[in-house]
Motif scaffolding. Structure first.
Motif, PDB file in Angstrom:
ATOM      1  N   ILE A  26       0.815  -1.214   0.000  1.00  0.00           N
ATOM      2  CA  ILE A  26       0.000   0.000   0.000  1.00  0.00           C
ATOM      3  C   ILE A  26       0.850   1.265   0.000  1.00  0.00           C
ATOM      4  O   ILE A  26       0.579   2.209  -0.756  1.00  0.00           O
ATOM      5  CB  ILE A  26      -0.962  -0.004   1.209  1.00  0.00           C
ATOM      6  CG1 ILE A  26      -2.026  -1.092   1.013  1.00  0.00           C
ATOM      7  CG2 ILE A  26      -1.626   1.359   1.391  1.00  0.00           C
ATOM      8  CD1 ILE A  26      -2.920  -1.305   2.214  1.00  0.00           C
ATOM      9  N   TRP A  27       1.891   1.299   0.808  1.00  0.00           N
ATOM     10  CA  TRP A  27       2.623   2.555   0.981  1.00  0.00           C
ATOM     11  C   TRP A  27       4.034   2.566   0.409  1.00  0.00           C
ATOM     12  O   TRP A  27       4.522   3.617   0.012  1.00  0.00           O
ATOM     13  CB  TRP A  27       2.683   2.922   2.463  1.00  0.00           C
ATOM     14  CG  TRP A  27       1.376   3.376   3.016  1.00  0.00           C
ATOM     15  CD1 TRP A  27       0.623   4.443   2.592  1.00  0.00           C
ATOM     16  CD2 TRP A  27       0.646   2.776   4.085  1.00  0.00           C
ATOM     17  NE1 TRP A  27      -0.524   4.542   3.341  1.00  0.00           N
ATOM     18  CE2 TRP A  27      -0.536   3.537   4.271  1.00  0.00           C
ATOM     19  CE3 TRP A  27       0.881   1.683   4.914  1.00  0.00           C
ATOM     20  CZ2 TRP A  27      -1.468   3.223   5.249  1.00  0.00           C
ATOM     21  CZ3 TRP A  27      -0.054   1.378   5.883  1.00  0.00           C
ATOM     22  CH2 TRP A  27      -1.221   2.136   6.044  1.00  0.00           C
ATOM     23  N   PHE A  28       4.701   1.416   0.371  1.00  0.00           N
ATOM     24  CA  PHE A  28       6.104   1.427  -0.018  1.00  0.00           C
ATOM     25  C   PHE A  28       6.362   0.892  -1.425  1.00  0.00           C
ATOM     26  O   PHE A  28       7.402   1.190  -2.007  1.00  0.00           O
ATOM     27  CB  PHE A  28       6.936   0.612   0.983  1.00  0.00           C
ATOM     28  CG  PHE A  28       6.908   1.179   2.377  1.00  0.00           C
ATOM     29  CD1 PHE A  28       7.573   2.343   2.682  1.00  0.00           C
ATOM     30  CD2 PHE A  28       6.188   0.549   3.376  1.00  0.00           C
ATOM     31  CE1 PHE A  28       7.543   2.870   3.961  1.00  0.00           C
ATOM     32  CE2 PHE A  28       6.147   1.054   4.659  1.00  0.00           C
ATOM     33  CZ  PHE A  28       6.825   2.228   4.955  1.00  0.00           C
ATOM     34  N   HIS A  29       5.440   0.089  -1.959  1.00  0.00           N
ATOM     35  CA  HIS A  29       5.589  -0.490  -3.300  1.00  0.00           C
ATOM     36  C   HIS A  29       6.923  -1.231  -3.437  1.00  0.00           C
ATOM     37  O   HIS A  29       7.630  -1.112  -4.434  1.00  0.00           O
ATOM     38  CB  HIS A  29       5.477   0.591  -4.376  1.00  0.00           C
ATOM     39  CG  HIS A  29       4.275   1.454  -4.246  1.00  0.00           C
ATOM     40  ND1 HIS A  29       3.003   0.978  -4.459  1.00  0.00           N
ATOM     41  CD2 HIS A  29       4.132   2.765  -3.892  1.00  0.00           C
ATOM     42  CE1 HIS A  29       2.127   1.958  -4.258  1.00  0.00           C
ATOM     43  NE2 HIS A  29       2.795   3.033  -3.904  1.00  0.00           N
ATOM     44  N   ASN A 317     -10.527   5.338  -8.744  1.00  0.00           N
ATOM     45  CA  ASN A 317     -10.395   6.757  -8.430  1.00  0.00           C
ATOM     46  C   ASN A 317      -9.246   7.440  -9.169  1.00  0.00           C
ATOM     47  O   ASN A 317      -8.954   8.606  -8.913  1.00  0.00           O
ATOM     48  CB  ASN A 317     -10.206   6.932  -6.918  1.00  0.00           C
ATOM     49  CG  ASN A 317     -11.411   6.470  -6.127  1.00  0.00           C
ATOM     50  OD1 ASN A 317     -12.462   7.090  -6.147  1.00  0.00           O
ATOM     51  ND2 ASN A 317     -11.269   5.355  -5.419  1.00  0.00           N
ATOM     52  N   GLY A 318      -8.594   6.704 -10.070  1.00  0.00           N
ATOM     53  CA  GLY A 318      -7.516   7.295 -10.845  1.00  0.00           C
ATOM     54  C   GLY A 318      -6.331   7.731 -10.011  1.00  0.00           C
ATOM     55  O   GLY A 318      -5.638   8.698 -10.350  1.00  0.00           O
ATOM     56  N   GLN A 319      -6.059   7.019  -8.926  1.00  0.00           N
ATOM     57  CA  GLN A 319      -4.957   7.368  -8.044  1.00  0.00           C
ATOM     58  C   GLN A 319      -3.742   6.488  -8.316  1.00  0.00           C
ATOM     59  O   GLN A 319      -3.866   5.355  -8.785  1.00  0.00           O
ATOM     60  CB  GLN A 319      -5.365   7.195  -6.570  1.00  0.00           C
ATOM     61  CG  GLN A 319      -6.482   8.103  -6.104  1.00  0.00           C
ATOM     62  CD  GLN A 319      -6.883   7.806  -4.664  1.00  0.00           C
ATOM     63  OE1 GLN A 319      -8.010   7.396  -4.409  1.00  0.00           O
ATOM     64  NE2 GLN A 319      -5.966   7.995  -3.725  1.00  0.00           N
ATOM     65  N   ASP A 320      -2.577   7.017  -7.999  1.00  0.00           N
ATOM     66  CA  ASP A 320      -1.346   6.232  -8.058  1.00  0.00           C
ATOM     67  C   ASP A 320      -0.930   5.732  -6.686  1.00  0.00           C
ATOM     68  O   ASP A 320      -0.123   4.808  -6.567  1.00  0.00           O
ATOM     69  CB  ASP A 320      -0.199   7.063  -8.647  1.00  0.00           C
ATOM     70  CG  ASP A 320      -0.451   7.454 -10.089  1.00  0.00           C
ATOM     71  OD1 ASP A 320      -1.019   6.630 -10.834  1.00  0.00           O
ATOM     72  OD2 ASP A 320      -0.089   8.582 -10.461  1.00  0.00           O
ATOM     73  N   GLN A 321      -1.469   6.335  -5.637  1.00  0.00           N
ATOM     74  CA  GLN A 321      -1.043   6.036  -4.278  1.00  0.00           C
ATOM     75  C   GLN A 321      -2.180   6.340  -3.312  1.00  0.00           C
ATOM     76  O   GLN A 321      -2.877   7.338  -3.459  1.00  0.00           O
ATOM     77  CB  GLN A 321       0.172   6.898  -3.922  1.00  0.00           C
ATOM     78  CG  GLN A 321       0.601   6.869  -2.472  1.00  0.00           C
ATOM     79  CD  GLN A 321       1.362   5.609  -2.124  1.00  0.00           C
ATOM     80  OE1 GLN A 321       2.296   5.239  -2.818  1.00  0.00           O
ATOM     81  NE2 GLN A 321       0.978   4.944  -1.051  1.00  0.00           N
ATOM     82  N   LEU A 322      -2.394   5.469  -2.336  1.00  0.00           N
ATOM     83  CA  LEU A 322      -3.351   5.757  -1.275  1.00  0.00           C
ATOM     84  C   LEU A 322      -2.692   6.659  -0.238  1.00  0.00           C
ATOM     85  O   LEU A 322      -1.497   6.532   0.052  1.00  0.00           O
ATOM     86  CB  LEU A 322      -3.812   4.471  -0.592  1.00  0.00           C
ATOM     87  CG  LEU A 322      -4.644   3.478  -1.403  1.00  0.00           C
ATOM     88  CD1 LEU A 322      -5.119   2.349  -0.499  1.00  0.00           C
ATOM     89  CD2 LEU A 322      -5.824   4.148  -2.077  1.00  0.00           C
ATOM     90  N   SER A 323      -3.473   7.574   0.298  1.00  0.00           N
ATOM     91  CA  SER A 323      -2.975   8.378   1.406  1.00  0.00           C
ATOM     92  C   SER A 323      -2.846   7.487   2.640  1.00  0.00           C
ATOM     93  O   SER A 323      -3.297   6.334   2.643  1.00  0.00           O
ATOM     94  CB  SER A 323      -3.932   9.533   1.694  1.00  0.00           C
ATOM     95  OG  SER A 323      -5.169   9.035   2.195  1.00  0.00           O
TER      96      SER A 323
END
Length: 704
Positions: A26-29, A317-323
């Motif tokens: 989710i956060w570090f890929h 949602n067309g996002q590249d990353q979740l907050s």
């Protein structure tokens, strides 16, 4: 072999592994090494369980235990895995663009049959799948690897024990030696394949087998280790802290699963060692707390759910990353769904006992009992039936949409021709947005393989010449990347009509570049496919002496009007000029920064979608004339002829994703074969003119 005690802390370790996978995704890929931890844990308990079950049993009883192991395995893995597939398929069908559908359908089938790791390995090395969307089922590769190993693991243990008994040697020692041998072979293969083809190695079952072997070996060795309490206490913390920090401190995403995968396995072994310390300050105490073990009991579901939630959320949602907040919600949702599927799907089926039912035969007074499918089998079958039903309905829907699109007779590029007076806007687009994977170039050549410079390269021939006129019509040699191969859909029928012979050596991403003068000659073991292709093409051109060469001269930049010709290409053209062979250089088509078809698919009205998803011409296409990009003396050399079909892709102001009701692109850059077919009149005129100009000094062949 001593029976291993139930370890609450290892249940907690499963929770840590599942959370690490989710957090890093989710956060570090990045790769955390936690999946390898699952392999190690699974093999540890699988080996210990099988060794205990098979000890002292007769051959028949041993085989019965193996079958029971497989039955329990399927009851453990299938219910949740198939349930998540049903939900993911439905969500993709309902909320995701139609351009996703065919890819996801094929991956659902592969995931359901636990072969998706091989599908992903093939796609990762297949240029045609380079533009695939991030799959919501990609994480099933680990489940596929586990199941494949689980199916052969009992056979390895059982077979080794049988042989050991016949030879009168220790079963435990024999299994240890067998796992060591197989593990070393797998490790060597893993290190080799990771160094030459890491994407394939990542998904390959055999590159991961040594990780399971390590877990099995440790299961045999650990009961006999005698380690001081203080070392056991310290080892647990070293292992836990190492696992938590490993992927964060070292980016090893491109290095797995070679030697580096041994690091998380070593950390896991240290945690296994930290047992019976009797200290509240031990990792054993921490990982045995009820909240942690509860999460560990639901870790399988957490692993299955987190990735579809993440990928579908981002795509929708067309996002590249979740907050950070969105990521927390995603993990909480995954945990909730994991608990629901574990409690109400997996647990009831796993605990279900075989069913028996009485049956009375009409002519016999006795009552006979027959075994009917168990409740577990019935439940798994019901979930599987739901999955089949969803996939069947979805595939039927796609066929209907494709049939409607194929039934259209849209003009495509014909609307750009002078004198066209038909409609400009179309409610139905052709081809179907769900069938773009079938839109790669189409022609029917005869191909042969050339092996040189460490590679095997295909040379394909399409002969449109009359049988009695082998030398009376020109031969055109086509070479370069897939962006020149695109035009074979138009060039092959022209060859048939005008009686040319076409020879082609093309490869994905392999633009026709030459090497610098100071670069070493290619060797017999080069690993650069494009370098080998270009050199083989040059060798064949020198041998064949074709009448003309056709290629693309530049590579368009996605979302940019930049027009540059690589200096290495200029060097290659200079080489060809020395051979006195004319060359036709085509301008590469504009490339989109984002997939225009997905943009269209997100609109309910295709007419609105085509307009909304168009880009300004100046944003992707430089106004300069193509031949001006070439330096002197190529600019004025009559044997170097340029072709520019940019006006077939753009109007005066806009570059749309569809023209004349026909989709131009099958991805961000490659034209569809359907649109290329509608361009044949324009291509015929431009190419024939270029060929006539290129060969004007020859004069011995009829061009048309």
């Amino acid at each position: 072999m001593p029976s291993p005690k139930y370890r609450n802390d290892i249940q907690g370790l499963r929770a840590v592994a599942a959370l690490l996978v989710a957090i890093y995704h989710i956060w570090f890929h990045r790769v955390s090494g936690a999946v390898d931890l699952f392999f190690f844990i699974s093999a540890y308990f699988m080996t210990a369980s099988l060794m205990r079950r098979l000890a002292g049993e007769t051959a028949g009883d041993q085989w019965s235990q193996v079958r029971r192991f497989w039955t329990n395995l399927l009851k453990r893995m299938l219910p949740q895995a198939w349930t998540v597939l049903v939900v993911t398929a439905l969500l993709t069908w309902i909320i995701m663009p139609i351009t996703w559908w065919r890819q996801i359908i094929s991956e659902v089938i592969a995931a359901a049959t636990f072969v998706v790791n091989w599908v992903l390995a093939a796609h990762g090395n297949d240029y045609l799948h380079a533009g695939d969307v991030p799959s919501p089922l990609q994480h099933y590769w680990a489940m596929a690897v586990q199941l494949q190993v689980y199916l052969i693991w009992p056979m390895i243990i059982w077979g080794t024990i049988r042989v050991a008994r016949r030879l009168g040697v220790s079963s435990r020692r024999s299994v240890f030696i067998a796992l060591c041998g197989l593990g070393l072979i797998s490790l060597g293969y893993s290190v080799f394949l990771t160094s030459v083809n890491q994407p394939l190695a990542y998904y390959d079952t055999f590159t991961r087998f040594w990780e399971f072997a390590a877990g099995g070996i440790f299961a045999i060795v650990l009961p006999y280790l005698r380690i001081p309490r203080i070392l056991r206490l310290l080892s647990g913390w070293v292992g836990l802290v190492g696992l938590l920090c490993f992927g964060m401190l070292v980016n090893v995403s491109a290095s797995f699963p070679g030697f580096i995968a041994a690091v998380p396995l070593a950390f896991a072994a240290l945690i296994f060692i930290s047992t019976e310390t009797g200290s509240k300050f031990s990792t054993e105490y921490l990982l045995s707390r009820r909240p942690v073990t509860w999460l560990g009991a639901n870790s399988y579901g957490l692993y299955l759910w987190h990735w579809p939630i993440l990928t579908l959320w981002l795509a929708r949602n067309g996002q590249d990353q979740l907050s950070f907040a969105q990521g927390v919600v995603a993990i909480e949702l995954a945990i909730a769904l994991a608990w629901l599927t574990t409690k109400f799907v997996e647990a009831p089926l796993r605990r279900a006992a075989p069913s028996t039912a009485p049956r009375r035969r009409s002519l016999q007074p006795t009552r006979r009992t027959i075994v009917v499918p168990s409740k577990a089998l019935q439940g798994i079958g019901a979930i599987g039936l739901c999955l089949v039903l969803v996939m069947t309905l979805w595939a039927t829907h796609i066929r209907q949409l494709t049939k409607v699109a194929n039934g259209s007779d849209n003009p495509g590029a014909a609307v750009l021709q002078p004198g066209y007076d038909g409609p400009q806007l179309f409610d139905t687009l052709q081809p179907s947005l769900a069938s773009l994977s079938s839109q790669w170039p189409e022609w029917s050549p005869t191909c042969e393989t050339h092996a040189a410079y460490g590679q095997e390269i295909s040379e394909c021939t399409y002969d449109g010449r009359p049988a009695d006129a082998a030398d009376a019509h020109p031969t055109v040699f086509v070479t370069g990347s897939s962006h020149v191969d695109t035009w074979m859909t138009a060039l092959a029928p022209l060859a048939q009509r005008h009686q040319w012979r076409i020879k082609s050596i093309v490869g994905p991403g392999c633009d026709m570049h030459a090497y610098s003068d100071d670069q070493a000659e290619l060797t017999a073991d080069t690993t650069d496919t494009c370098a080998a292709q270009n050199q083989i093409a040059l060798d064949r051109i020198r041998e064949e002496r074709p009448d003309a060469i056709f290629t693309t001269g530049n590579r368009s930049v996605p979302g940019s009007p930049e027009l540059t010709v690589d200096s290495r290409f200029i060097s290659r053209v200079e080489q060809l000029r020395q051979l006195d062979i004319p060359i036709i250089v085509l301008r590469d088509n504009p490339r989109f920064a984002a997939d225009p078809n997905t943009c269209i698919a997100e609109q309910r009205d295709y007419q609105v979608g085509v307009e909304k998803c168009s880009v300004n011409r100046d944003d992707v296409l430089a106004p300069a004339a193509y031949d001006e990009a070439f330096p002197e003396p190529l600019f004025s050399d009559p044997s170097v002829v340029t072709m520019d079909l940019s006006d077939q892709f753009c109007t005066d102001t806009r570059c749309p994703p569809a023209i004349g009701g026909v989709l131009i692109y099958l991805d961000k850059s490659h034209p569809t074969k359907t649109y290329v077919r509608t361009m044949i009149p324009a291509f015929d005129q431009a190419f024939t003119s270029a060929l006539t100009q290129a060969m004007r000094d020859e004069g011995q062949y009829p061009i048309v």
